[in-house]
Design a protein around this motif. Structure first.
Motif, PDB file in Angstrom:
ATOM      1  N   GLY A   1     -32.780  34.884  -8.815  1.00  0.00           N
ATOM      2  CA  GLY A   1     -33.317  36.235  -8.823  1.00  0.00           C
ATOM      3  C   GLY A   1     -32.905  36.939  -7.544  1.00  0.00           C
ATOM      4  N   THR A   2     -33.855  37.636  -6.948  1.00  0.00           N
ATOM      5  CA  THR A   2     -33.587  38.291  -5.677  1.00  0.00           C
ATOM      6  C   THR A   2     -33.237  37.283  -4.591  1.00  0.00           C
ATOM      7  OG1 THR A   2     -35.219  39.957  -6.342  1.00  0.00           O
ATOM      8  CG2 THR A   2     -34.508  40.000  -4.058  1.00  0.00           C
ATOM      9  N   ASN A   3     -33.658  36.026  -4.776  1.00  0.00           N
ATOM     10  CA  ASN A   3     -33.400  35.006  -3.763  1.00  0.00           C
ATOM     11  C   ASN A   3     -31.907  34.799  -3.503  1.00  0.00           C
ATOM     12  OD1 ASN A   3     -32.981  33.898  -6.273  1.00  0.00           O
ATOM     13  ND2 ASN A   3     -34.516  32.297  -6.059  1.00  0.00           N
ATOM     14  N   LEU A   4     -31.068  35.021  -4.495  1.00  0.00           N
ATOM     15  CA  LEU A   4     -29.625  34.870  -4.273  1.00  0.00           C
ATOM     16  C   LEU A   4     -29.120  35.867  -3.233  1.00  0.00           C
ATOM     17  CD1 LEU A   4     -28.320  34.301  -7.908  1.00  0.00           C
ATOM     18  CD2 LEU A   4     -28.550  32.609  -6.088  1.00  0.00           C
TER      19      LEU A   4
ATOM     20  N   TRP B   1     -42.157  35.747  -6.602  1.00  0.00           N
ATOM     21  CA  TRP B   1     -41.610  37.099  -6.753  1.00  0.00           C
ATOM     22  C   TRP B   1     -40.098  37.120  -6.604  1.00  0.00           C
ATOM     23  CZ3 TRP B   1     -38.840  39.180  -2.731  1.00  0.00           C
ATOM     24  CH2 TRP B   1     -38.959  38.538  -1.486  1.00  0.00           C
ATOM     25  N   TYR B   2     -39.567  36.266  -5.745  1.00  0.00           N
ATOM     26  CA  TYR B   2     -38.133  36.293  -5.487  1.00  0.00           C
ATOM     27  C   TYR B   2     -37.329  35.608  -6.588  1.00  0.00           C
ATOM     28  CZ  TYR B   2     -39.769  31.833  -3.573  1.00  0.00           C
ATOM     29  OH  TYR B   2     -40.396  30.628  -3.409  1.00  0.00           O
TER      30      TYR B   2
ATOM     31  N   ALA C   1     -40.627  41.348 -15.282  1.00  0.00           N
ATOM     32  CA  ALA C   1     -41.837  42.084 -14.915  1.00  0.00           C
ATOM     33  C   ALA C   1     -42.107  43.209 -15.904  1.00  0.00           C
ATOM     34  CB  ALA C   1     -41.680  42.636 -13.497  1.00  0.00           C
ATOM     35  N   ARG C   2     -41.070  43.917 -16.330  1.00  0.00           N
ATOM     36  CA  ARG C   2     -41.250  44.995 -17.292  1.00  0.00           C
ATOM     37  C   ARG C   2     -41.686  44.449 -18.645  1.00  0.00           C
ATOM     38  NH1 ARG C   2     -36.046  48.543 -18.493  1.00  0.00           N
ATOM     39  NH2 ARG C   2     -35.375  46.454 -19.126  1.00  0.00           N
ATOM     40  N   ALA C   3     -41.125  43.324 -19.056  1.00  0.00           N
ATOM     41  CA  ALA C   3     -41.515  42.725 -20.338  1.00  0.00           C
ATOM     42  C   ALA C   3     -42.977  42.280 -20.316  1.00  0.00           C
ATOM     43  CB  ALA C   3     -40.605  41.546 -20.653  1.00  0.00           C
ATOM     44  N   ARG C   4     -43.432  41.719 -19.208  1.00  0.00           N
ATOM     45  CA  ARG C   4     -44.841  41.302 -19.116  1.00  0.00           C
ATOM     46  C   ARG C   4     -45.774  42.512 -19.219  1.00  0.00           C
ATOM     47  NH1 ARG C   4     -42.791  37.342 -15.230  1.00  0.00           N
ATOM     48  NH2 ARG C   4     -43.135  35.243 -16.103  1.00  0.00           N
TER      49      ARG C   4
END
Length: 524
Positions: free
Chosen positions: A54-57, A471-472, A479-482
């Motif tokens: 995710g953002t972690n990359l 979160w990362y 998040a949008r699907a949830r």
């Protein structure tokens, strides 16, 4: 084109210089700043990468990029415009996993980002640099380990008196954070939830996986820094052009091929834009079968044409201006006719999708066919204005297509097309759609019940299982699907009635009324 004539630069880079050393001298020991950036990369990888992509990359890529920048600066390398282009492109590609939940476009984006990293670190503009640049990055893994180890030993031997205060400072700061963080977390549940979502899980059961991520981050950052300090000089490789053929020997097979392309395209222009009834009555094929039958052959023909152009340029006549005009005329005609083949293939795929619906395989190969068309246009431009930028242009266009492919979220496009097709024709394969990622949730949410719940139930279960992700490691699409599923809960019926494969496909039935495609390996 390779050629002795000084003005003859059509469709090829200039002649390569005489061979010289590919591998430069070993760089000086890494600086302290480089080693600290490498260590930061390894720690970020150990703490952030174990939960998924995710953002972690992007967070892990930042200190690795800093390590490469420090190493290049210490070696006296300057930042060039194309290096900046490749670096920005690689960062943009790493944003795809942060935005999309689907794993397959994210994987393509990560692979492309590694390729652009190799281009940025090695430099160069010729075919060897574009083809072998990413390989050189992996070549630096072993040498980078030894380079980093020697640098660490040298730094440790020269600064023994400074390690004690630094270590004490770090331990004191960490102790204060742990003690007071634990107190505040125990005093307020909301603060505890915030800390739990921000701080990675450091439980011992994940220690082996975190150790592996640490090593990957460490060796990867060292390889980046080592390559930035002393890259392989791929453009020093020299390739001898093939022996020039006579005009007749070279041109006659290509002219015959052009005539074959022209005859095929004449039929295609008649059939694809108005002559279906006669062709279908004579062949006995249905509308969907005719569309499906030729796409793969046309895709293969496009790929083979690129190979033919490459081989033809190697043995093209190169004695003078007349040969140059002949090459431009013959290969230019072949490129134009190939563009018509590309258009025909895309038209057939459009008919095919209209009959069966869009799938991952179909959108993937359609994107590839479009890029092949762009590649042919770039080759034609090189034939007119010179091929100096052709290798870079092809590499940049391929990376751009991978980036756009990831940003449009193909699973969302697939779901939207199939929902629109259901609204128009009343046909839909819900059991295929339920295997898509969370990217598809906004489009599938438009389906009427019980189709909506049948399409979303598996996705909702996967999101529920992964709701504790950090979160990362959570994409924006998840998040949008949830949020959508929380607002409109899935209420699955007793059974969605999934038919067997034999029931889905009847070889004697009209393919126009059949949603199962036996030629699609992604089909259920």
């Amino acid at each position: 084109m390779y050629g002795a004539h000084p003005a003859y630069q059509t469709w090829a880079p200039p002649r390569k210089p005489a061979p010289s050393r590919l591998r430069p001298p070993a760089p000086a020991h890494p600086t302290a700043a480089t080693l600290w950036a490498v260590l930061a990369t390894a720690l970020f990888a150990a703490l952030l990468l174990s939960d998924g992509a995710g953002t972690n990359l992007l967070l892990v890529a930042v200190p690795a990029t800093v390590a490469g920048a420090f190493a290049a600066r210490a070696a006296g390398r300057r930042l060039r415009p194309w290096t900046l282009v490749w670096a920005i492109g690689g960062a943009a590609l790493l944003a795809v996993p942060a935005l999309s939940d689907a794993g397959w476009p994210a994987f393509l984006a990560i692979v492309a980002a590694i390729g652009l990293t190799g281009f940025a670190l090695h430099g160069g503009r010729g075919w060897p640099s574009m083809l072998l640049g990413p390989v050189g990055l992996f070549d630096s893994v072993g040498t980078g380990m030894m380079w980093g180890w020697r640098g660490a030993r040298q730094r440790a031997g020269g600064s023994q008196g400074r390690w004690g205060p630094v270590l004490r400072t770090v331990l004191i700061a960490a102790g204060l954070l742990v003690v007071f963080g634990a107190l505040f977390a125990g005093a307020d549940a909301a603060f505890a939830d915030l800390i739990g979502s921000l701080v990675p899980d450091v439980s011992l059961d994940q220690a082996p996986w975190r150790l592996l991520c640490f090593l990957i981050g460490l060796f990867g950052a060292l390889a980046v820094a080592r390559t930035a300090a002393a890259p392989l000089r791929w453009d020093k490789m020299a390739f001898k052009p093939g022996p020039a053929r006579g005009r007749l020997e070279w041109a006659l097979p290509l002219i015959v091929l052009n005539l074959l392309f022209a005859a095929f395209n004449a039929i295609q222009l008649t059939v694809l834009f108005g002559g279906y009834d006669k062709v279908l009555s004579e062949t006995g094929l249905t509308y969907a079968e005719y569309a499906r039958q030729g796409f793969w052959q046309l895709l293969t023909a496009t790929l083979l044409t690129l190979a033919v152009i490459g081989l033809a340029l190697r043995w093209a006549p190169r004695a003078g201006a007349g040969d140059r005009r002949l090459v431009r005329a013959v290969l230019g005609t072949l490129c134009v006719l190939t563009l018509v083949v590309v258009a025909s293939a895309l038209r057939r795929m459009d008919l095919y999708v209209d009959a069966y619906g869009l799938t991952r395989l179909r959108i993937s190969v359609t994107t590839m066919e479009i890029w092949l068309g762009v590649a042919i246009l770039l080759i034609m431009a090189a034939g007119i204005w010179g091929a100096r930028l052709l290798p870079r242009a092809l590499a940049a266009s391929a990376a751009g297509f991978v980036l756009v492919f990831g940003l449009i979220q193909p699973d969302a496009v697939i779901a939207a097309q199939n929902v629109e097709r259901h609204e128009r024709l009343g046909k839909i394969d819900v059991h295929y759609l339920e295997g898509l990622s969370a990217d598809a949730v906004p489009a599938l949410d438009r389906l009427p019940e019980p189709l909506r719940s049948c399409a979303l139930r598996d996705i909702a279960d996967r999101l529920r299982d992964d709701e504790d992700e950090s979160w990362y490691a959570t994409s924006l699409a998840e998040a949008r699907a949830r949020d959508i599923l929380a607002e409109h809960a899935v209420t699955p019926p007793v059974s969605c009635g999934r038919p067997s494969r034999e029931e889905q496909y009847d070889p004697d039935a009209d393919p126009d009324l059949d949603t199962y495609d036996p030629y699609d390996p992604y089909a259920p």
